[in-house]
Design an enzyme around this catalytic site. Structure first.
Site, PDB file in Angstrom:
ATOM      1  N   THR A 114       0.847  -1.184   0.000  1.00 46.60           N
ATOM      2  CA  THR A 114       0.000   0.000   0.000  1.00 46.60           C
ATOM      3  C   THR A 114       0.885   1.237   0.000  1.00 46.60           C
ATOM      4  O   THR A 114       1.921   1.268   0.666  1.00 46.60           O
ATOM      5  CB  THR A 114      -0.947   0.020   1.224  1.00 46.60           C
ATOM      6  OG1 THR A 114      -1.758   1.191   1.184  1.00 46.60           O
ATOM      7  CG2 THR A 114      -0.184  -0.009   2.531  1.00 46.60           C
ATOM      8  N   HIS A 118       2.310 -11.653  14.123  1.00 46.98           N
ATOM      9  CA  HIS A 118       3.375 -12.199  14.957  1.00 46.98           C
ATOM     10  C   HIS A 118       3.109 -13.645  15.355  1.00 46.98           C
ATOM     11  O   HIS A 118       3.987 -14.321  15.913  1.00 46.98           O
ATOM     12  CB  HIS A 118       3.519 -11.348  16.223  1.00 46.98           C
ATOM     13  CG  HIS A 118       4.909 -11.293  16.765  1.00 46.98           C
ATOM     14  ND1 HIS A 118       5.889 -12.195  16.419  1.00 46.98           N
ATOM     15  CD2 HIS A 118       5.503 -10.439  17.635  1.00 46.98           C
ATOM     16  CE1 HIS A 118       7.017 -11.906  17.050  1.00 46.98           C
ATOM     17  NE2 HIS A 118       6.801 -10.844  17.801  1.00 46.98           N
TER      18      HIS A 118
END
Length: 286
Positions: free
Chosen positions: A196, A248
């Protein structure tokens, strides 16, 4: 009176027919310096305008909340010296466009760099599928495109197998489809990683939200001339902050940081993106 008082006509609310400004309008503007209502309304107005959410905006909202609530999202940052890429674009943009019929933009460099880094750090290119981790031996990169109807993320398939010109053509194609509301379900599904670019709107730094079910997203930002230390000397360079948000749960800190450092290395040494020994020849042929 406008010239004498140095009044900006844009700050004057005309009350005459067909937008004509009267003396009283100028006096009112002088009596209210720095005060301006929304959309030509009255000062101190309290108007509210309800507007129904579109289906696209509802989908975007649902997916963003889902991404925040279902992933252990973390963001790591780095900076890229854009001078080498800018030098290449400046020197070869005319030859590149003559050879391929498209301009040489920044997105092809970033997409190619990410594809290479994804092949070296496959977990960044994977996502959780039930109780399994699904790895992808290809890079289907989603490119975030802003449209009047909302943000869409069409996919460019097999970026690792495309040349620079092919990537540029694909970016133009999906951007045009998005702006003309011609994207299909196939255009929007199956991506393994997202890029992006908030820099086109002036963003200096951000923490992009993961495009689920993917596990990572790269955020590009504005290019700003900043003083940096190179070989012990302070010089001015066109710098861009880059951000990698990642899940994560499956991507460890070492992998995320190493991936972003690799992207930085490739962008600051763009000849590494080209497989041939002659970078100039490779750039014109890809």
């Amino acid at each position: 009176m406008i010239a004498d008082k140095k009044v900006d006509p844009k700050t004057v609310k005309p009350s005459g027919y067909a937008g004509k400004i009267f003396k009283e309008d100028v006096l009112a503007a002088l009596a209210n310096p720095g005060r301006k209502s929304f959309d030509g309304g009255e000062l101190f107005g309290r108007n509210q305008r309800p507007e129904k959410m579109t289906n696209l905006r509802k989908t975007i909202s649902r997916r963003l909340v889902e991404a925040k609530n279902t992933t252990a999202m973390l963001t790591t940052f780095n900076e890229v010296d854009m001078q080498p890429i800018m030098d290449i674009r400046s020197k070869y943009k005319d030859k590149f466009k003559e050879a391929h019929g498209v301009g040489l933009g920044f997105m092809s460099f970033f997409a190619k760099a990410c594809a290479i880094a994804l092949s070296e750090w496959p977990t960044v290119n994977a996502y959780i599928d039930g109780d399994q981790i699904l790895f992808h031996d290809y890079a289907d990169i989603s490119i975030a495109v802003s449209t009047p109807r909302g943000l869409t993320v069409p996919v460019i398939r097999n970026v690792e197998s495309l040349g620079m010109a092919e990537i540029e053509k694909a970016v133009i194609d999906v951007a045009n489809k998005a702006k003309n509301s011609k994207l299909t379900a196939d255009d929007l599904t199956g991506g393994t990683f997202t890029i992006t670019n908030g820099g086109v709107f002036g963003s200096m730094l951000s923490t992009p939200i993961i495009n689920i079910p993917q596990s990572a997203i790269l955020g590009m930002h504005n290019i700003i001339q900043r003083p940096v230390a190179i070989n012990g000397q302070v010089v001015i360079r066109p710098m861009m902050y880059v951000a990698l948000s990642y899940d994560h749960r499956i991507i460890d800190g070492r992998e995320s940081v190493s991936f972003l450092v690799r992207v930085k290395e490739l962008l600051e040494n763009p000849a590494l993106l080209l497989v041939q020994k002659d970078p100039v020849k490779a750039l014109l042929e890809l």
